[in-house]
Design an enzyme around this catalytic site. Structure first.
Site, PDB file in Angstrom:
ATOM      1  N   TYR A  75      45.834 -53.962  24.844  1.00 54.88           N
ATOM      2  CA  TYR A  75      44.476 -53.400  24.730  1.00 54.88           C
ATOM      3  C   TYR A  75      44.098 -53.231  23.263  1.00 54.88           C
ATOM      4  O   TYR A  75      43.065 -53.724  22.811  1.00 54.88           O
ATOM      5  CB  TYR A  75      44.444 -52.064  25.459  1.00 54.88           C
ATOM      6  CG  TYR A  75      43.093 -51.382  25.501  1.00 54.88           C
ATOM      7  CD1 TYR A  75      42.075 -51.865  26.340  1.00 54.88           C
ATOM      8  CD2 TYR A  75      42.834 -50.247  24.741  1.00 54.88           C
ATOM      9  CE1 TYR A  75      40.842 -51.224  26.401  1.00 54.88           C
ATOM     10  CE2 TYR A  75      41.608 -49.604  24.804  1.00 54.88           C
ATOM     11  CZ  TYR A  75      40.618 -50.087  25.634  1.00 54.88           C
ATOM     12  OH  TYR A  75      39.396 -49.447  25.688  1.00 54.88           O
ATOM     13  N   GLN A  77      49.223 -33.050  22.618  1.00 58.88           N
ATOM     14  CA  GLN A  77      48.445 -34.153  22.044  1.00 58.88           C
ATOM     15  C   GLN A  77      46.957 -33.848  22.233  1.00 58.88           C
ATOM     16  O   GLN A  77      46.584 -33.169  23.196  1.00 58.88           O
ATOM     17  CB  GLN A  77      48.833 -35.504  22.680  1.00 58.88           C
ATOM     18  CG  GLN A  77      48.461 -35.715  24.138  1.00 58.88           C
ATOM     19  CD  GLN A  77      49.495 -35.210  25.119  1.00 58.88           C
ATOM     20  OE1 GLN A  77      50.145 -34.200  24.886  1.00 58.88           O
ATOM     21  NE2 GLN A  77      49.639 -35.888  26.249  1.00 58.88           N
TER      22      GLN A  77
HETATM   23  P1  NAD Z   1      35.811 -49.575  33.322  1.00 57.02           P
HETATM   24  O1  NAD Z   1      37.169 -50.068  33.636  1.00 57.02           O
HETATM   25  O2  NAD Z   1      35.156 -48.612  34.240  1.00 57.02           O
HETATM   26  O3  NAD Z   1      34.801 -50.789  33.137  1.00 57.02           O
HETATM   27  C1  NAD Z   1      35.184 -52.069  32.726  1.00 57.02           C
HETATM   28  C2  NAD Z   1      34.395 -53.085  33.539  1.00 57.02           C
HETATM   29  O4  NAD Z   1      34.753 -54.409  33.089  1.00 57.02           O
HETATM   30  C3  NAD Z   1      34.733 -53.018  35.035  1.00 57.02           C
HETATM   31  O5  NAD Z   1      33.551 -53.072  35.788  1.00 57.02           O
HETATM   32  C4  NAD Z   1      35.603 -54.253  35.255  1.00 57.02           C
HETATM   33  O6  NAD Z   1      35.541 -54.729  36.579  1.00 57.02           O
HETATM   34  C5  NAD Z   1      35.018 -55.211  34.238  1.00 57.02           C
HETATM   35  N1  NAD Z   1      35.959 -56.254  33.840  1.00 57.02           N
HETATM   36  C6  NAD Z   1      37.256 -56.117  33.475  1.00 57.02           C
HETATM   37  N2  NAD Z   1      37.785 -57.307  33.183  1.00 57.02           N
HETATM   38  C7  NAD Z   1      36.798 -58.237  33.350  1.00 57.02           C
HETATM   39  C8  NAD Z   1      36.731 -59.641  33.208  1.00 57.02           C
HETATM   40  N3  NAD Z   1      37.804 -60.363  32.823  1.00 57.02           N
HETATM   41  N4  NAD Z   1      35.552 -60.266  33.457  1.00 57.02           N
HETATM   42  C9  NAD Z   1      34.464 -59.557  33.880  1.00 57.02           C
HETATM   43  N5  NAD Z   1      34.479 -58.206  34.030  1.00 57.02           N
HETATM   44  C10 NAD Z   1      35.638 -57.557  33.770  1.00 57.02           C
HETATM   45  O7  NAD Z   1      35.885 -48.974  31.842  1.00 57.02           O
HETATM   46  P2  NAD Z   1      34.794 -48.209  30.981  1.00 57.02           P
HETATM   47  O8  NAD Z   1      35.309 -46.877  30.666  1.00 57.02           O
HETATM   48  O9  NAD Z   1      33.461 -48.327  31.609  1.00 57.02           O
HETATM   49  O10 NAD Z   1      34.839 -49.055  29.643  1.00 57.02           O
HETATM   50  C11 NAD Z   1      33.840 -50.022  29.336  1.00 57.02           C
HETATM   51  C12 NAD Z   1      34.132 -50.594  27.954  1.00 57.02           C
HETATM   52  O11 NAD Z   1      34.115 -49.564  26.979  1.00 57.02           O
HETATM   53  C13 NAD Z   1      35.487 -51.296  27.848  1.00 57.02           C
HETATM   54  O12 NAD Z   1      35.365 -52.441  27.058  1.00 57.02           O
HETATM   55  C14 NAD Z   1      36.340 -50.261  27.156  1.00 57.02           C
HETATM   56  O13 NAD Z   1      37.376 -50.863  26.414  1.00 57.02           O
HETATM   57  C15 NAD Z   1      35.331 -49.577  26.257  1.00 57.02           C
HETATM   58  N6  NAD Z   1      35.753 -48.209  25.935  1.00 57.02           N
HETATM   59  C16 NAD Z   1      35.680 -47.212  26.865  1.00 57.02           C
HETATM   60  C17 NAD Z   1      36.134 -45.949  26.532  1.00 57.02           C
HETATM   61  C18 NAD Z   1      36.063 -44.799  27.498  1.00 57.02           C
HETATM   62  O14 NAD Z   1      36.553 -43.720  27.176  1.00 57.02           O
HETATM   63  N7  NAD Z   1      35.461 -44.915  28.659  1.00 57.02           N
HETATM   64  C19 NAD Z   1      36.679 -45.700  25.267  1.00 57.02           C
HETATM   65  C20 NAD Z   1      36.753 -46.749  24.370  1.00 57.02           C
HETATM   66  C21 NAD Z   1      36.275 -48.002  24.703  1.00 57.02           C
HETATM   67  N1  UDP Z   2      47.345 -37.692  30.247  1.00 61.61           N
HETATM   68  C1  UDP Z   2      47.975 -36.659  30.920  1.00 61.61           C
HETATM   69  N2  UDP Z   2      47.970 -36.689  32.280  1.00 61.61           N
HETATM   70  C2  UDP Z   2      47.371 -37.665  33.001  1.00 61.61           C
HETATM   71  C3  UDP Z   2      46.714 -38.718  32.294  1.00 61.61           C
HETATM   72  C4  UDP Z   2      46.725 -38.693  30.924  1.00 61.61           C
HETATM   73  O1  UDP Z   2      48.538 -35.737  30.320  1.00 61.61           O
HETATM   74  O2  UDP Z   2      47.412 -37.595  34.245  1.00 61.61           O
HETATM   75  C5  UDP Z   2      47.323 -37.668  28.771  1.00 61.61           C
HETATM   76  C6  UDP Z   2      47.777 -38.969  28.119  1.00 61.61           C
HETATM   77  O3  UDP Z   2      49.160 -38.947  27.908  1.00 61.61           O
HETATM   78  C7  UDP Z   2      46.992 -38.939  26.813  1.00 61.61           C
HETATM   79  C8  UDP Z   2      45.706 -38.203  27.167  1.00 61.61           C
HETATM   80  O4  UDP Z   2      45.973 -37.497  28.371  1.00 61.61           O
HETATM   81  O5  UDP Z   2      47.685 -38.199  25.836  1.00 61.61           O
HETATM   82  C9  UDP Z   2      44.518 -39.117  27.362  1.00 61.61           C
HETATM   83  O6  UDP Z   2      44.894 -40.122  28.267  1.00 61.61           O
HETATM   84  P1  UDP Z   2      43.867 -41.212  28.820  1.00 61.61           P
HETATM   85  O7  UDP Z   2      44.655 -42.208  29.584  1.00 61.61           O
HETATM   86  O8  UDP Z   2      42.728 -40.546  29.494  1.00 61.61           O
HETATM   87  O9  UDP Z   2      43.236 -41.865  27.511  1.00 61.61           O
HETATM   88  P2  UDP Z   2      43.884 -42.493  26.185  1.00 61.61           P
HETATM   89  O10 UDP Z   2      45.357 -42.211  26.140  1.00 61.61           O
HETATM   90  O11 UDP Z   2      43.594 -43.946  26.274  1.00 61.61           O
HETATM   91  O12 UDP Z   2      43.172 -41.795  25.092  1.00 61.61           O
END
Ligand code: NAD
Ligand code: UDP
Length: 324
Positions: free
Chosen positions: A143, A207
């Site tokens: 990722y 964390q």
């Molecule tokens: P999500 O998993 O809900 O949404 C991702 C979407 O992309 C889903 O609908 C999935 O089906 C689609 N998808 C995955 N692989 C695909 C492919 N190969 N082709 C077409 N569609 C595909 O996640 P989200 O939280 O909505 O995240 C959306 C975007 O924002 C992502 O790129 C993620 O990396 C980025 N992002 C989200 C967060 C967050 O906290 N939610 C933080 C940082 C970055």
């Molecule tokens: N985490 C946790 N319990 C859970 C899921 C996540 O304690 O059931 C912790 C995880 O280890 C991380 C933080 O919560 O430190 C955020 O995790 P998440 O997967 O939501 O996002 P990311 O690690 O990608 O920031």
């Protein structure tokens, strides 16, 4: 204005599609439904200018559009680690295919990058200038490095081909339409609390993360896309920083749940702290999150109360293209 949203049936994508339609744009939502759901976008079908396409961004696609929001990529660790090679392909090939389309049709294109490009940061809080501390061979690398490579591609298409790019680095965002079994901390804790199950606290719970409510985040994405000055990258997130234990305690208080905390091992390469510096977003976009954690958690809890009361329909969570 016609916009393409890749990953439009996901958590963030569905909210973004909704806002774009509300402001009168035509929207094409492209998704392979790996972690997205038709239910997230069902209510948008009443909009005359809303279209959906089942497609995988790893394969090329062509549409006449003015703007592209590239969100396609699973965002939760359990989902992006399910088939890590596919995750890299989604980030890298998805970026190449989206950028190729932007170049071809002259569209402006925004990349949903992530705070994960900073890895386990040695600088706290994180400004955009920080180059990160990512383990390139660890469990999260598919990722983190995929997203870093996507940023590289965005800036190379910009320099080499003059593509009009925007890059935002999104910090942990939460809200309605997260999947109940998504594995991210906010949805996990809320669902566990509502079901009366133990809250799974990874490590000591010391964390930290900074949690942004989805409406604030989408507003930041739109402002970034609309401005003419800067390609980015720009951090988008809520600077309020909380330990994971504090988050658990708040969710227990809001839900009134008596669930205990259950300690689990800390996952590999789990960042110890994370907090955005948002000075650039404030100056460039006049943007600052408006919704405090308490308020955002309350509306997310309400969403999950209703969601969990719905009849259970088994959902396929297996990668549709398992062969790497
Ligand atoms: P999500 O998993 O809900 O949404 C991702 C979407 O992309 C889903 O609908 C999935 O089906 C689609 N998808 C995955 N692989 C695909 C492919 N190969 N082709 C077409 N569609 C595909 O996640 P989200 O939280 O909505 O995240 C959306 C975007 O924002 C992502 O790129 C993620 O990396 C980025 N992002 C989200 C967060 C967050 O906290 N939610 C933080 C940082 C970055
Ligand atoms: N985490 C946790 N319990 C859970 C899921 C996540 O304690 O059931 C912790 C995880 O280890 C991380 C933080 O919560 O430190 C955020 O995790 P998440 O997967 O939501 O996002 P990311 O690690 O990608 O920031």
């Amino acid at each position: 204005m016609r916009s393409l949203v890749t990953g439009g049936a996901g958590f963030l994508g569905s909210h973004l599609c909704e806002r774009l339609l509300q402001r009168g744009e035509e929207v094409i939502c492209l998704d392979n439904y790996f972690t997205g759901r038709k239910r997230n976008i069902e209510h948008l079908r009443d909009y005359r200018f809303f279209e959906t396409v089942r497609h995988d961004v790893v394969d090329p696609f062509k549409y006449e559009v003015d703007r592209i929001y590239n969100l396609a990529c699973p965002a939760s660790p359990i989902h992006y680690q399910h088939n890590p090679i596919k995750t890299v392909k989604t980030s890298v090939m998805g970026a190449i295919n989206s950028l190729g389309l932007a170049k071809r049709v002259g569209a402006r294109i925004l990349q949903a990058s992530t705070s994960e490009v900073y890895g386990d940061p040695e600088i706290h809080p994180q400004p955009e200038e920080y180059r990160g501390n990512v383990n390139p061979i660890g469990a999260r690398a598919c990722y983190d490095e995929g997203k870093r490579c996507a940023e590289t591609l965005f800036f190379d298409y910009h320099r080499q081909n003059g593509v009009d790019i925007r890059v935002v680095r999104i910090f942990n965002t939460y809200g309605p339409r997260m999947l109940a079994d998504d594995g991210r901390v906010v949805s996990n804790f809320i669902v566990q609390a509502l079901r009366g199950e133990p809250l799974t606290l990874f490590g000591e719970g010391t964390q930290t993360r900074s949690f942004c409510y989805v409406d604030d985040l989408v507003e930041g994405i739109l402002r970034m896309m609309d401005q003419e000055e800067e390609p980015g990258p720009v951090n988008l997130g809520n600077p309020g920083e909380f330990t994971i234990r504090e988050l658990a305690e708040r969710i227990l208080a809001i839900t009134g749940s008596a669930s205990p905390l259950e300690r689990r091992p800390l996952p590999e390469d789990d960042p110890l702290q994370r907090q955005p510096i948002i000075a650039r977003a404030e100056a460039l976009l006049g943007w600052r999150p408006q919704i405090a954690l308490e308020e955002g958690l309350r509306s997310t809890v309400e969403y999950f109360r209703e969601d969990l009361a719905r009849p259970v329909v088994p959902r396929r969570t297996i990668d549709p293209t398992p062969a790497a």
